[in-house]
Design a protein around this motif. Structure first.
Motif, short mmCIF file in Angstrom:
data_model
loop_
_atom_site.label_atom_id
_atom_site.label_comp_id
_atom_site.label_asym_id
_atom_site.label_seq_id
_atom_site.Cartn_x
_atom_site.Cartn_y
_atom_site.Cartn_z
N VAL A 35 2.48 -3.15 8.28
CA VAL A 35 1.26 -3.19 9.09
C VAL A 35 0.06 -2.72 8.26
O VAL A 35 -1.03 -3.30 8.33
CB VAL A 35 1.44 -2.35 10.36
CG1 VAL A 35 0.14 -2.26 11.13
CG2 VAL A 35 2.51 -2.97 11.23
N SER A 36 0.30 -1.70 7.43
CA SER A 36 -0.78 -1.24 6.56
C SER A 36 -1.31 -2.38 5.70
O SER A 36 -2.52 -2.54 5.52
CB SER A 36 -0.30 -0.12 5.65
OG SER A 36 0.32 0.88 6.37
N ILE A 37 -0.38 -3.16 5.17
CA ILE A 37 -0.80 -4.27 4.33
C ILE A 37 -1.67 -5.22 5.14
O ILE A 37 -2.73 -5.65 4.70
CB ILE A 37 0.42 -5.00 3.74
CG1 ILE A 37 1.07 -4.15 2.66
CG2 ILE A 37 0.03 -6.35 3.17
CD1 ILE A 37 2.34 -4.72 2.10
N PHE A 38 -1.22 -5.54 6.36
CA PHE A 38 -2.00 -6.49 7.15
C PHE A 38 -3.38 -5.93 7.49
O PHE A 38 -4.37 -6.67 7.46
CB PHE A 38 -1.24 -6.91 8.41
CG PHE A 38 -0.18 -7.93 8.11
CD1 PHE A 38 -0.56 -9.18 7.63
CD2 PHE A 38 1.16 -7.67 8.28
CE1 PHE A 38 0.40 -10.15 7.34
CE2 PHE A 38 2.11 -8.61 7.99
CZ PHE A 38 1.74 -9.86 7.51
N ILE A 39 -3.44 -4.63 7.77
CA ILE A 39 -4.75 -4.04 8.03
C ILE A 39 -5.62 -4.14 6.79
O ILE A 39 -6.80 -4.55 6.84
CB ILE A 39 -4.60 -2.56 8.46
CG1 ILE A 39 -3.90 -2.50 9.82
CG2 ILE A 39 -5.95 -1.89 8.52
CD1 ILE A 39 -3.57 -1.09 10.24
N GLY A 40 -5.01 -3.80 5.63
CA GLY A 40 -5.75 -3.88 4.38
C GLY A 40 -6.26 -5.29 4.13
O GLY A 40 -7.42 -5.49 3.74
N LEU A 45 -10.64 -8.96 3.77
CA LEU A 45 -11.14 -10.32 3.99
C LEU A 45 -12.52 -10.27 4.66
O LEU A 45 -13.41 -11.06 4.33
CB LEU A 45 -10.17 -11.12 4.85
CG LEU A 45 -8.92 -11.59 4.12
CD1 LEU A 45 -8.07 -12.43 5.04
CD2 LEU A 45 -9.27 -12.36 2.88
N LEU A 46 -12.67 -9.30 5.56
CA LEU A 46 -13.98 -9.16 6.21
C LEU A 46 -15.05 -8.80 5.18
O LEU A 46 -16.12 -9.41 5.12
CB LEU A 46 -13.87 -8.07 7.28
CG LEU A 46 -15.15 -7.82 8.06
CD1 LEU A 46 -15.37 -8.94 9.07
CD2 LEU A 46 -15.11 -6.47 8.76
N TYR A 188 -6.70 -3.62 -2.74
CA TYR A 188 -7.06 -3.77 -4.15
C TYR A 188 -6.88 -5.19 -4.62
O TYR A 188 -7.66 -5.70 -5.43
CB TYR A 188 -6.22 -2.82 -5.01
CG TYR A 188 -6.55 -2.93 -6.47
CD1 TYR A 188 -7.64 -2.25 -7.00
CD2 TYR A 188 -5.80 -3.73 -7.33
CE1 TYR A 188 -7.97 -2.36 -8.32
CE2 TYR A 188 -6.13 -3.85 -8.66
CZ TYR A 188 -7.21 -3.16 -9.15
OH TYR A 188 -7.54 -3.29 -10.47
N SER A 189 -5.85 -5.88 -4.12
CA SER A 189 -5.59 -7.24 -4.58
C SER A 189 -6.75 -8.18 -4.30
O SER A 189 -6.87 -9.23 -4.90
CB SER A 189 -4.35 -7.79 -3.89
OG SER A 189 -3.21 -7.27 -4.49
N PHE A 190 -7.61 -7.81 -3.36
CA PHE A 190 -8.65 -8.74 -2.94
C PHE A 190 -10.00 -8.45 -3.55
O PHE A 190 -10.92 -9.21 -3.38
CB PHE A 190 -8.80 -8.71 -1.42
CG PHE A 190 -7.62 -9.29 -0.71
CD1 PHE A 190 -7.58 -10.64 -0.43
CD2 PHE A 190 -6.56 -8.51 -0.35
CE1 PHE A 190 -6.49 -11.18 0.21
CE2 PHE A 190 -5.47 -9.04 0.28
CZ PHE A 190 -5.43 -10.38 0.56
N ILE A 218 -7.39 -17.59 1.03
CA ILE A 218 -7.33 -16.41 0.16
C ILE A 218 -6.42 -15.36 0.79
O ILE A 218 -5.60 -14.73 0.12
CB ILE A 218 -8.75 -15.81 -0.01
CG1 ILE A 218 -9.64 -16.76 -0.79
CG2 ILE A 218 -8.69 -14.44 -0.68
CD1 ILE A 218 -9.44 -16.71 -2.25
N GLY A 219 -6.57 -15.20 2.12
CA GLY A 219 -5.76 -14.20 2.81
C GLY A 219 -4.29 -14.50 2.68
O GLY A 219 -3.49 -13.60 2.39
N ILE A 220 -3.92 -15.77 2.84
CA ILE A 220 -2.50 -16.11 2.76
C ILE A 220 -1.98 -15.87 1.34
O ILE A 220 -0.97 -15.21 1.13
CB ILE A 220 -2.28 -17.58 3.18
CG1 ILE A 220 -2.55 -17.71 4.69
CG2 ILE A 220 -0.88 -18.03 2.85
CD1 ILE A 220 -2.71 -19.12 5.16
#
Lengths: 363, 364, 448
Positions: A35-40, A45-46, A188-190, A218-220
């Motif tokens: 879930v942390s990853i998805f929040i990140g 992305l925002l 960080y990846s983004f 990009i998100g995917i």
């Protein structure tokens, strides 16, 4: 969209392996990391959407020019200075980590000062190049290494010794307590889009604003990327055993064997490729930082040559070399975690700032 | 702007800073195999044997020669240090592709010794592991015929480029270590024996808590490999009153699910086999192919059932049922693990084998 | 009238002062009874056979001197008299000065013995045009005009090169394709050249690039008319120099040096294959020696175990560390290459055979180098020659030693750092304002 923009975005997705992202995520593997990853991902992305689109509204202009034009002088200088230092820290983390990795995996007999000197000399030379030239170098290195790195990722996925059950254990803990550290690490990846702060100077043509579709793509890609960098080491080294590893991905690469390859041990291909990735990543980061800091510092000329960038870059090298002695691996890791959290804060601030500036520019 | 001065300065600085890592390949002694035994008359410590290849300048006899150094010490690194003093060259573990544990060593917990292997950067995580019978040193000392490199035969046995046999269980160091560390899955080792100056690798042992818990015989080893790795280069022998044939398997898929019911939880094991008949002592009838399939299913179902129950009896779990349980259930790891330990002894196995014989070969 | 007269006189005086002492200067006075004219020329550089037909015969046939003057003025190579200095220069470049009454008439009658078109030697192709350029600038322009029939092809001869050599220089470009700023830059740089003697394109190349301590060629030197025509159509600028069968092409980027004209004459996939072969050759010749040192002396675990043992075995008799072994063989190979260039064609092959075969064999047997090393050196030497443009292959020959040095002192890390450094350096270079190394060049829609 300019292809160079994609390269900048991809760069960080590759560099996260060196930037201790997997280590942070693995530390929290039983703490709701999914879930942390998805929040990140959602948060970054925002930020991505707002920041990139507002930068594209000022074609050919870097962040220093925009900030200076729309905010008071005291704010612009201090803000840009801090942001510039952030880029240098990012470059420093990559460099310090990779120096440690080379010393551990490639040549333990080499002195750490010398390794640091080698890496820094190339990164500094690169950072002092013209902005567009760094992009050409980035393109060349990515085009050479990206297919090979993807190949290794794929190869690692289709190994019969990969334990899917170990990975599924992580998924069971999706909703446990969420940690801000792993949110930061995931984002960080983004953060490749932050390089636009300087590289937007080169994108002089007016481009259409980024579509939601692109952001989703990009998100995917990024989510897949983060999950590979978290899950594959767990699949190879076990959900309980992985915690002992300092550099999970490099230990994982050593577990992959190419029966029919030119080199049997994938580890070495992986290491050599990642020397390239970390150097170009550090180059791009420190170049961005350098350009931003340069914009607030007075110019200082001697015999018709601008000396300020050289002074800044030498300072950066000095700090990195000192940090090697005063920030051993454990402390660097703690520092990186703080940096990841700081990245979230900066992202938040930057987003609001950009929205405000775009509003003002419209008036 | 890259004037010469800068380059020369850079190069000179490089040469000044460099400290040595330079060691030529011929000044290194390559350890190809390590053997670890229990010393005969001591309580503590290990007998470490290193098989060191001696390259020769003549390409025809290259690498046939080797020496074995053995030292006894409390830890591996101590023993290695002692051996280093005996060898003129620098010991290089970069090509160490085989780790052999002596049979006696496995009577105690080997978790501690694994630390050295995982910590060292120069030891390949893709090295093969095995257990040597009677001792690891005996395996190291064996020099089978036609071996161009020391220990090359073993590499061929385990590496997938050489022989492919369902009796040979391949296990890599990283995989062995992972199963040792993870709760819910137990590691296994192939047993290497020497017979008539040749290796024989047909059996395996399963470890529990780092100790040898159970040794599988030849057929059980085969069944385990078929189940665990979906190993399809295998032949199944069907022997009944008036019929004897071999089924050569083309493809195998083996899947299982843990089903929790109210009273007795069970594991549903589905195995699908596709194959052709390779050899028969009788005339076979093409129309009776379903019958033959049934025979195969019966034989194989019992084999699997027996094997799984044997594991359960000794409460070892090389298949990773426990890990699967952890992967499919919610809760803290500790609680899940405790629960699983109470479930496993009472678990039932429901094995379902489906066979599809495609033909009776190119003759009837 | 008086003005011209005095000028004809001063010119005559000047010419006499300068050339009287030279054996090959001719001062002739013609007299047909009515009028007298004077001819001055240097007979070694004018076409003597034509003098009779063009000047002597008409002079005695045409009775009126006015008519003769207008005849001379109608000649093809007639040049207007500007001043004495200019006239002196013309004489030195093979012109005839006629002093008729008050007027000084100049007619170019250059004879050059070097206008033969030569076979392409340096950039030979299997298929495609076999001839190269000549050493005569006009013949060369002629060759190119015949390959590039476009009205926008412009020929400029802006200046003479060198304070002393004063050789002719021509700039060719397609007005429609060329980038004006590049053209301006080139002209600017040409004007700034300040060398006494310039005789070859390579020298001109060195003079044009201001930072002349360079490792890589910034402009391309070629001898093939088809390449010139192709490059003209790409908007490049050709710089020709008198007395040299090579021309300069500007700007030139990295890929130009890796392309052969053959690529256009082969089927698509064949040429793609050849190009990739070339890059593989480039990598082998650059990295193989350094990788050998890096792997054998720092990380032998990279090899497969069998290969590691055979290298270790073959290195046993070698007394020196690997980098000396590599350096020794590489330098021997460079010697061989250089020797075979300098030697007469008849001895060349012998030298290579003696050097290559016997030296290699003996060096292994004597235990100076390992067998594997011989293979590596041979591979390096062969793959280096696969680079189609000589200048680039020379540069790569030098770069390989830098990589070797870095690897010797810091192992595989040094090799990677060196490689990235090389990429950075190439990327950092400019060729007349064009980025030197950049991927996907031919993309038309570029922003940066």
């Amino acid at each position: 969209m300019n292809r160079y923009f994609h390269y900048l975005v991809i760069l960080n997705m590759l560099a996260n392996v060196v930037a201790l992202v997997p280590k942070v995520l693995i530390e929290h593997r039983l703490n709701g990391v999914v879930v942390s990853i998805f929040i990140g991902v959602a948060l970054s992305l925002l930020f991505f959407y707002v920041f990139a689109n507002s930068m594209f509204k000022f074609p050919g202009k870097g962040e220093p020019e925009i900030i200076k034009a729309y905010t008071p002088k005291w704010f612009a200088s201090s803000y840009l200075f801090i942001i510039g230092i952030f880029y240098f820290i990012a470059a420093g983390i990559i460099l310090l980590t990779f120096i440690d990795i080379t010393l551990r995996f490639i040549n333990p007999d080499m002195s750490s000062l010398y390794t640091a000197f080698l890496f820094l000399s190339i990164v500094c030379a690169g950072a002092l190049m013209k902005t567009e030239k760094t992009l050409y170098a980035l393109e060349i290195i990515l085009v050479i290494s990206l297919p090979l790195i993807l190949g290794i990722f794929l190869k690692s996925l289709f190994n019969p010794y990969l334990s899917w059950d170990s990975m599924k254990v992580i998924v069971q803990h999706s909703f446990d307590s969420i940690s801000i550290e792993s949110v930061g690490a995931a984002s960080y990846s983004f953060v490749g889009f932050y390089y636009l702060a300087i590289y937007n100077r080169l994108f002089t043509e007016k481009v259409k604003p980024i579509k939601i579709r692109y952001i989703l793509l990009i998100g995917i890609v990024g989510t897949v990327n983060i999950f590979t960098s978290l899950m594959i080491p767990i699949g190879y080294n076990g959900v309980d055993g992985i915690g002992d590893f300092n550099y999970p991905w490099f230990s994982t690469a050593d577990a992959i064997r190419m029966e029919f390859g030119f080199i049997e041990r994938v580890l070495f291909i992986f290491l050599l490729l990642y020397i390239g990735i970390s150097i170009i990543s550090a180059t791009i980061s420190s170049h961005t930082g350098l350009e931003i800091i340069k914009s607030v510092l007075p110019s200082f000329k001697w015999k018709n040559r601008e000396l300020m960038p050289i002074i800044v870059i030498l300072l950066f090298s000095m700090v990195t070399i000192l940090a090697q002695y005063y920030l051993p691996q454990g402390k660097l890791y703690e520092f990186t975690k703080i940096f990841f959290i700081g990245l979230l804060g900066v992202g938040m601030f930057k987003t609001f700032l950009m929205i405000w500036i775009v509003r003002r520019a419209k008036k | 702007m890259f004037p010469y001065i800068k380059i020369i300065f850079f190069l000179v600085l490089c040469s000044l800073l460099v400290s040595c890592g330079f060691k030529d390949i011929d000044k290194r002694s390559f350890v190809v195999t390590i053997g670890i035994d229990k010393p005969e008359n001591k309580e503590e410590g290990y007998d470490i044997s290193l098989k060191i290849a001696l390259p020769s300048s003549d390409p025809k006899t290259q690498g046939e020669e080797f020496i074995i150094h053995t030292e006894t010490a409390r830890t591996v690194s101590e023993a290695v240090r002692l051996i280093k003093a005996k060898s003129g060259n620098e010991l290089d573990f970069g090509h160490m592709k085989m780790i052999v544990f002596g049979e006696k060593l496995l009577q105690e917990d080997i978790t501690q010794i694994m630390d050295w292997f995982t910590r060292r950067r120069d030891i390949q995580k893709i090295a093969f592991v095995g257990s040597g019978k009677p001792t690891a040193k005996a395996i190291l000392e064996l020099k089978p015929k036609g071996e161009r490199l020391p220990s090359n035969k073993l590499f061929l046995f385990f590496g997938e480029t050489g022989t492919e046999s369902p009796y040979v269980t391949t296990n890599y160091l990283f995989h062995f270590y992972r199963n040792l560390m993870d709760r819910g899955i137990d590691p296994y080792l192939p047993i290497i024996e020497t017979k008539n100056e040749e290796f024989e690798i047909t059996t395996m042992s399963v470890l529990k808590n780092g100790k040898n818990a159970i040794v599988l015989d030849k057929e059980e080893t085969k069944t385990f490999n078929v189940l665990n790795r979906e190993y399809d280069k295998v032949n199944l022998k069907i022997e009944q009153e008036n019929i004897y044939f071999m089924l050569s398997v083309d493809s195998i898929s083996a899947e299982y699910t843990i089903v929790e019911t109210k009273n007795i939880p069970y594991i549903e094991y589905d195995v699908n086999i596709k194959g052709i008949i390779e050899e028969s002592l009788q005339q076979l009838d093409n129309t009776k192919i379903d019958e033959y399939s049934k025979m195969v299913e019966d034989v194989f179902t019992t084999e699997i059932q027996n094997l799984l129950e044997k594991f359960q009896e000794k409460s070892v779990d090389p298949m990773g049922f426990g890990l699967r349980y952890r992967a499919t259930h919610n809760g803290t790891e500790e609680a899940k693990w405790k629960k699983w330990q109470s479930i496993y002894p009472a678990l039932q196995f429901r094995v379902k084998v489906q066979t599809d014989i495609k033909s009776t070969g190119i003759i009837e | 009238m008086r003005r011209i007269k005095s000028q004809a006189d001063t010119l005559k005086q000047l010419l006499e002062e300068n050339f009287k002492s030279t054996e090959d200067a001719t001062f002739k006075t013609l007299d047909n009874g009515q009028d007298q004219i004077e001819m001055v020329y240097i007979n070694t550089i004018v076409d003597n056979a034509k003098i009779h037909d063009l000047f002597l015969k008409p002079f005695f046939e045409i009775d009126k001197i006015n008519k003769y003057v207008s005849y001379i003025k109608s000649l093809n190579d007639y040049k207007e008299y500007k001043n004495e200095k200019e006239a002196m220069k013309e004489v030195l470049h093979g012109a005839i000065v006629l002093l008729i009454e008050d007027e000084a008439l100049i007619v170019g009658l250059k004879l050059q013995e070097n206008s033969a078109v030569q076979n392409a030697m340096v950039e030979a192709t299997i298929m495609g045009p076999q001839t190269a350029l000549s050493e005569n600038i006009n013949t060369n322009i002629n060759l190119i005009r015949h390959r590039y029939h476009v009205p926008t092809l412009k020929v400029e001869k802006p200046m003479l090169m060198g304070e002393k050599s004063k050789v002719e220089l021509a700039i060719l470009y397609d007005e429609q394709q060329v980038k004006p700023e590049v053209l301006k830059k080139i002209k600017n740089q040409l004007e700034q050249i300040n060398e006494p003697i310039i005789q070859s394109s390579g020298e001109l190349h060195r003079a044009i690039i201001q930072n002349n301590k360079r490792l890589f060629p910034h402009l391309m030197v070629t001898e093939r008319p088809d390449r010139i025509a192709y490059n003209l159509s790409q908007g490049k600028i050709i710089i020709m120099i008198e007395g040299n069968p090579f021309v300069l092409i500007a700007p030139a980027v990295f890929y130009d040096f890796m392309s052969a004209m053959e690529d256009f004459y082969q089927p698509y996939w064949v040429s793609k294959f050849l190009i990739s072969l070339r890059y593989i050759g480039l990598f082998i010749s650059l990295f193989l020696p350094a990788a050998y040192v890096g792997i054998t002396s720092f990380n032998p675990e990279v090899f497969r175990v069998q290969l590691a043992f055979s290298i270790a075995g073959s290195r046993i008799p070698v007394p020196y560390p690997s980098y000396i072994e590599v350096l020794f063989m590489l330098i021997m190979m460079e010697m061989l290459t250089e020797a075979s260039i300098r030697l007469p064609k008849t001895i060349g092959p012998t030298a290579t055979t003696v050097g290559g075969l016997i030296l290699g064999q003996a060096a292994t047997e004597a235990g100076l180098v390992s067998n594997i090393m011989i293979i590596i050196v041979a591979a390096v030497a062969i793959s280096n020659f696969i680079i189609p443009i000589n200048e680039m292959s020379f540069s790569m020959r030098v770069s390989k030693y830098l990589l070797l040095f870095l690897t010797t002192i810091s192992g595989l890390i040094g090799l990677m750092i060196g490689t990235i450094g090389l990429i950075y350096y190439l990327v950092h270079l400019d060729s007349v304002g064009e980025p030197y190394l950049k991927l996907f060049f031919d993309e038309k829609k570029q922003q940066t």
